[in-house]
Design an enzyme around this catalytic site. Sequence first.
Site: not given
Length: 131
Positions: A40, A106, A110
């Site tokens: 994002i 987060v 990832h």
Amino acid sequence: MPVNGLAPYDDSNIFARILRGEIPCKKVFENDFALAFHDINPQAPVHVLVIPKGRYVSFADFSSKASETEQAGFLRAVGQVARQLGLDEPGYRIISNMGPHSHQEVPHLHVHILAGKKLGALIVGGTEPPP
Ligand code: AMP
């Protein structure tokens, strides 16, 4: 109990919500092992995140607890995403931040795929950890 210095898996983390379809993402790839979508807040012309389908807080958590099948499937997916995006030439960078010193934000594993220009030095900036 902390897992490798991070809190236990939290099902309300943003990537868990993306996996459940509660939050949209700009998907580029999905299979049984992984989902890939555009970051994002891109830090390069191409900035894609690849996440495993399983509930793993970090690379440390995943590499110690995921099955061989999950680990192989996820690693292959990272390579497949990069190939699908046409990045093998002239290349790309993969990064996975693990824990507070790495600036992991987060708490779902990832891998960042960064590409699309000549990337600079691997490590820029940062602050000294407290004594
Ligand atoms: P990290 O600092 O390694 O934990 O990276 C987390 C990344 O997730 C950052 O690059 C964020 O820009 C990205 N991010 C956070 N929320 C979203 C979202 N909803 N969709 C896509 N990327 C996100």
